[in-house]
Design an enzyme around this catalytic site. Structure first.
Site, PDB file in Angstrom:
ATOM      1  N   SER A 135       0.859  -1.177   0.000  1.00 31.52           N
ATOM      2  CA  SER A 135       0.000   0.000   0.000  1.00 31.52           C
ATOM      3  C   SER A 135       0.897   1.230   0.000  1.00 31.52           C
ATOM      4  CB  SER A 135      -0.890  -0.037   1.248  1.00 31.52           C
ATOM      5  OG  SER A 135      -1.700   1.109   1.328  1.00 31.52           O
ATOM      6  N   LYS A 161      -0.909  -0.903  -4.500  1.00 27.74           N
ATOM      7  CA  LYS A 161      -2.156  -0.197  -4.159  1.00 27.74           C
ATOM      8  C   LYS A 161      -1.815   1.253  -3.861  1.00 27.74           C
ATOM      9  CE  LYS A 161      -4.760  -0.190   0.156  1.00 27.74           C
ATOM     10  NZ  LYS A 161      -5.507  -1.021   1.129  1.00 27.74           N
ATOM     11  N   LEU A 162      -2.490   2.161  -4.545  1.00 28.92           N
ATOM     12  CA  LEU A 162      -2.257   3.585  -4.328  1.00 28.92           C
ATOM     13  C   LEU A 162      -3.371   4.168  -3.476  1.00 28.92           C
ATOM     14  CD1 LEU A 162      -1.287   4.760  -7.939  1.00 28.92           C
ATOM     15  CD2 LEU A 162       0.217   3.902  -6.110  1.00 28.92           C
ATOM     16  N   LYS A 163      -2.996   4.955  -2.486  1.00 26.64           N
ATOM     17  CA  LYS A 163      -3.977   5.705  -1.725  1.00 26.64           C
ATOM     18  C   LYS A 163      -4.396   6.895  -2.579  1.00 26.64           C
ATOM     19  CE  LYS A 163      -4.103   3.439   2.188  1.00 26.64           C
ATOM     20  NZ  LYS A 163      -5.363   2.827   2.663  1.00 26.64           N
ATOM     21  N   ASP A 189      -7.202   2.849  -3.192  1.00 23.13           N
ATOM     22  CA  ASP A 189      -7.959   2.862  -1.936  1.00 23.13           C
ATOM     23  C   ASP A 189      -8.221   4.306  -1.517  1.00 23.13           C
ATOM     24  OD1 ASP A 189      -9.090   2.418   0.535  1.00 23.13           O
ATOM     25  OD2 ASP A 189      -7.334   1.426   1.418  1.00 23.13           O
ATOM     26  N   ASN A 191     -10.277   5.231   1.195  1.00 17.06           N
ATOM     27  CA  ASN A 191     -10.590   5.403   2.617  1.00 17.06           C
ATOM     28  C   ASN A 191     -11.722   6.423   2.842  1.00 17.06           C
ATOM     29  OD1 ASN A 191      -7.255   4.715   2.987  1.00 17.06           O
ATOM     30  ND2 ASN A 191      -8.717   3.576   4.243  1.00 17.06           N
ATOM     31  N   GLU A 214     -11.164   0.628  -3.814  1.00 12.54           N
ATOM     32  CA  GLU A 214     -11.506   0.249  -2.443  1.00 12.54           C
ATOM     33  C   GLU A 214     -12.155   1.420  -1.684  1.00 12.54           C
ATOM     34  OE1 GLU A 214      -8.028  -1.340  -0.540  1.00 12.54           O
ATOM     35  OE2 GLU A 214      -8.881  -1.285   1.473  1.00 12.54           O
ATOM     36  N   ASP A 239     -13.903  -2.136   2.390  1.00 12.29           N
ATOM     37  CA  ASP A 239     -12.997  -2.350   3.522  1.00 12.29           C
ATOM     38  C   ASP A 239     -13.740  -1.906   4.794  1.00 12.29           C
ATOM     39  OD1 ASP A 239     -11.056  -2.120   5.508  1.00 12.29           O
ATOM     40  OD2 ASP A 239      -9.677  -0.882   4.371  1.00 12.29           O
ATOM     41  N   LYS A 263      -9.987  -7.662   7.140  1.00 12.91           N
ATOM     42  CA  LYS A 263      -9.044  -7.296   8.207  1.00 12.91           C
ATOM     43  C   LYS A 263      -9.587  -7.881   9.505  1.00 12.91           C
ATOM     44  CE  LYS A 263      -7.536  -2.812   6.375  1.00 12.91           C
ATOM     45  NZ  LYS A 263      -7.920  -1.369   6.359  1.00 12.91           N
ATOM     46  N   GLY A 291      -4.220  -4.726   5.648  1.00 11.17           N
ATOM     47  CA  GLY A 291      -3.130  -4.493   6.595  1.00 11.17           C
ATOM     48  C   GLY A 291      -3.396  -3.225   7.373  1.00 11.17           C
TER      49      GLY A 291
END
Ligand code: NPQ
Ligand code: MG
Length: 370
Positions: A135, A161-163, A189, A191, A214, A239, A263, A291
């Site tokens: 990540s 995986k890119l934020k 992702d 968030n 995500e 997630d 998770k 993670g």
């Protein structure tokens, strides 16, 4: 087994580089650890909560409080508790899944060390090593991002995986896709950083041929994820929203998610995580192991979980050195983009207790039955 004591350790570990997400920037990881002593031995559990309620409503001090005042008394009061009994034992406490998961991990570790069984075997692992992804946080610039991604490619990671967040999405993703080439596994992702009004914008991610997007929207907003899934070609993966097997089945049946990030901390433990894995496997929904910047203690059990048959996508189960110069256990080292599943009793790793002492934020709290 009989639980004789529970010790709560709060420690602080510097990160090898700052980790920025849409919800904040971390330069160190504050971690709550649970150490259980039983009549037959000991067990360790790691709590995935952060120092502030930014990723989820749970956070270190809240978890420590609910363990000390609500969960530990239930555990001390139970006759011969087993990991498999804990969901029922802890049912009088609503929510607080990360706190429950930390205690469950410690009980599981103690129970399996005593019986000489590995967590991997106990959970139903079918692999001896797992494919690893990484990540990648939000960077100060696209050039910095490309350099960091190149480093992970060179290290052998099998998926990037890119934020992302509004203002840091289409262009960095396009540039990383260009760097990696068309066939590399790439996902993003958010968030929860977007709203339903951003659906037309997010559709433009389709041209980057991502494995998945995500959690773009609020954790309680399943309906907007359904709307996005209907509008976009890129698979939607939840997630934060997936807090239980019931929510997972509901989100799948409503078409909000076609892949799930599991998770254990977020869902209340490794056994609830296996239940979600089983429900997804039965419905043809691929899962992968998320993670939470775990130390070797949590990482060991995550790698065991990721070895179950339904975990068909690389997880955020990165090597220790992705986050930490020195780990609390023997380090997890990438071998051809994979990590070996620990096979020793319990979590299979040994906690370096001198580091737990050296990195303590404050004196440990010892809990005993009374
Ligand atoms: C995710 N993890 O998949 C999380 C987010 C995350 C590896 O991307 C402290 C506490 C720091 C919780 C950093 C990864 C955290 C955190 C990231 C959660 O959404
Ligand atoms: Mg996530």
């Amino acid at each position: 087994m009989t639980v004789e004591s529970i010790t709560l350790h709060r420690i602080r570990m510097p990160l090898v580089r700052p980790f920025e997400t849409s919800f904040g920037r971390e330069t160190a990881r504050v971690v709550l650890l649970v150490h259980l002593v039983t009549e037959t031995g000991e067990g360790w559990g790691e709590c995935v909560a952060g120092s502030t309620p930014a990723y989820s409503s749970e956070y270190v001090e809240g978890c420590a409080h609910v363990i000390e005042h609500h969960l530990a008394p239930l555990l001390f009061g139970a006759v011969d508790p087993q990991a498999a009994d804990l969901e029922r034992l802890f049912a009088p406490v609503v929510g607080h899944r990360m706190a429950k998961a930390a205690l469950e991990a410690a009980v599981l570790d103690a129970e399996l060390r005593a019986s000489g069984t590995s967590v991997a075997r106990y959970l139903g692992a079918v692999r001896t090593e797992v494919d690893c992804g990484v990540s990648v946080g939000i960077s100060p610039s696209i050039d910095d991002l490309l350099a960091e991604v190149q480093g992970y490619v060179d290290a052998g990671y099998r998926r990037i995986k890119l934020k992302i967040k509004p203002g840091w999405d289409l262009e960095p993703v396009r540039r990383v896709r260009e760097l990696l080439g068309p066939d590399a596994a790439l996902q993003v992702d958010a968030n929860t950083a977007y709203t339903r009004d951003d659906i037309a914008h997010l559709r433009q991610l389709d041209s980057s041929r991502l494995l998945l997007v995500e959690q773009p929207f609020d954790e309680e907003d399943i309906a907007s994820h359904v709307a996005l899934a209907q509008a976009i070609e890129t698979p939607v993966c939840l997630d934060e929203s997936i807090v239980s097997v019931g929510v997972a089945i509901d989100a799948i049946e409503r078409g909000a998610t076609s892949i799930i990030n599991i998770k254990p901390g977020r869902v209340g433990g490794y056994l609830p995580a296996v239940a979600i894995h089983d429900a997804c496997l039965a419905r043809g929904i691929p899962v992968w192991c998320g993670g939470m910047l775990e130390t070797g203690i949590g990482r060991a059990m995550n790698v065991a979980l990721a070895a179950l048959p339904g975990f068909t996508l690389p997880g955020d189960t990165s090597a220790s050195d992705r986050y930490y110069a020195e780990d609390l256990t023997e380090p997890f080292v990438l071998n051809d983009g994979r990590l070996a599943v620990p096979s020793g009793p319990g979590s299979g790793v040994t906690v370096r207790t001198e580091l737990v002492r050296d990195w303590a934020l404050r004196p440990p709290v010892l809990l005993r039955p009374h």
